[in-house]
Enzyme design. Structure first.
Site, mmCIF file in Angstrom:
data_model
loop_
_atom_site.group_PDB
_atom_site.id
_atom_site.type_symbol
_atom_site.label_atom_id
_atom_site.label_comp_id
_atom_site.label_asym_id
_atom_site.label_seq_id
_atom_site.Cartn_x
_atom_site.Cartn_y
_atom_site.Cartn_z
ATOM 1 N N ILE A 1 43.552 38.074 40.531
ATOM 2 C CA ILE A 1 42.223 38.135 41.125
ATOM 3 C C ILE A 1 41.564 36.821 40.748
ATOM 4 C CG2 ILE A 1 41.233 39.439 39.200
ATOM 5 C CD1 ILE A 1 39.351 40.739 41.372
ATOM 6 N N VAL A 2 41.117 36.083 41.746
ATOM 7 C CA VAL A 2 40.718 34.698 41.543
ATOM 8 C C VAL A 2 39.370 34.409 42.191
ATOM 9 C CG1 VAL A 2 41.392 32.305 41.982
ATOM 10 C CG2 VAL A 2 43.143 34.001 41.510
ATOM 11 N N TYR B 1 37.460 45.146 34.405
ATOM 12 C CA TYR B 1 38.536 46.126 34.465
ATOM 13 C C TYR B 1 38.153 47.426 33.762
ATOM 14 C CZ TYR B 1 41.076 41.908 35.804
ATOM 15 O OH TYR B 1 41.474 40.752 36.410
ATOM 16 N N GLU C 1 47.588 42.664 33.522
ATOM 17 C CA GLU C 1 47.542 41.961 32.246
ATOM 18 C C GLU C 1 46.482 40.886 32.362
ATOM 19 O OE1 GLU C 1 50.868 38.493 32.417
ATOM 20 O OE2 GLU C 1 51.608 40.520 32.114
ATOM 21 N N ASN D 1 39.435 36.700 27.800
ATOM 22 C CA ASN D 1 38.699 36.718 29.058
ATOM 23 C C ASN D 1 37.774 37.943 29.086
ATOM 24 O OD1 ASN D 1 37.747 36.669 31.684
ATOM 25 N ND2 ASN D 1 39.731 36.095 32.565
#
Length: 152
Positions: free
Chosen positions: A72-73, A117, A105, A110
């Site tokens: 996911i960017v 999440y 992962e 982060n």
């Protein structure tokens, strides 16, 4: 800002590659990215603004009753809520495919991603010591289990 969520196609590979290179010290190769649109296991969703500018993307793999968030960017647009549009799409795809668990992962440091999440119900189940390089960092393995199935 208005956004559009759509499936990646082969014309998107250069733009996705550029984002990948801008965001990761270990970006996916051209071969991996060029194969995404035709992969029978992977879904890649792009989020664009009203001008068609690529804001970010998400790739998830669905295989053997499970799903994995692969990427996911959002390089320049973090913290603006756009990732939730893609996370919602991933959850919908998982339910449509009768996937009962999702994993991912993430770098241990982060904190923004970990918070995102966790807000979706993912929970840490393991760590891979010194998994990431440049810089060296642990990988946190997270799972979301017992996903409701959508009736079709």
């Amino acid at each position: 800002m208005e956004t559009c969520l759509r499936v990646m196609n082969s014309q998107d590979t250069k733009a996705v590659m550029a984002l990948e290179a801008a965001c990761f010290s270990d970006p996916w190769t051209w071969g991996i990215i060029k194969d995404l649109p035709d992969s029978p296991w992977d879904e890649t969703w792009l989020l664009e603004d009203e001008r068609g500018t690529l804001l970010g993307y998400l790739t998830c793999r669905f295989l053997a009753g499970e799903g994995e968030l692969m990427r996911i960017v959002f390089p320049e647009f973090r913290g603006q809520g756009y990732s939730r549009e893609l996370m919602d799409r991933m959850e919908k795809s998982a339910a449509e495919k009768a996937v009962n668990a999702l994993s991912l992962e993430v770098r241990a440091g982060n904190e923004v991603a970990l918070g995102l999440y966790q807000s979706y119900g993912f929970r840490e189940e393991a760590r891979r010591k010194n998994y990431y390089q440049q810089p060296v960092e642990d990988a946190v393995i997270m799972w979301l289990r017992n996903i409701p199935v959508v009736s079709t």
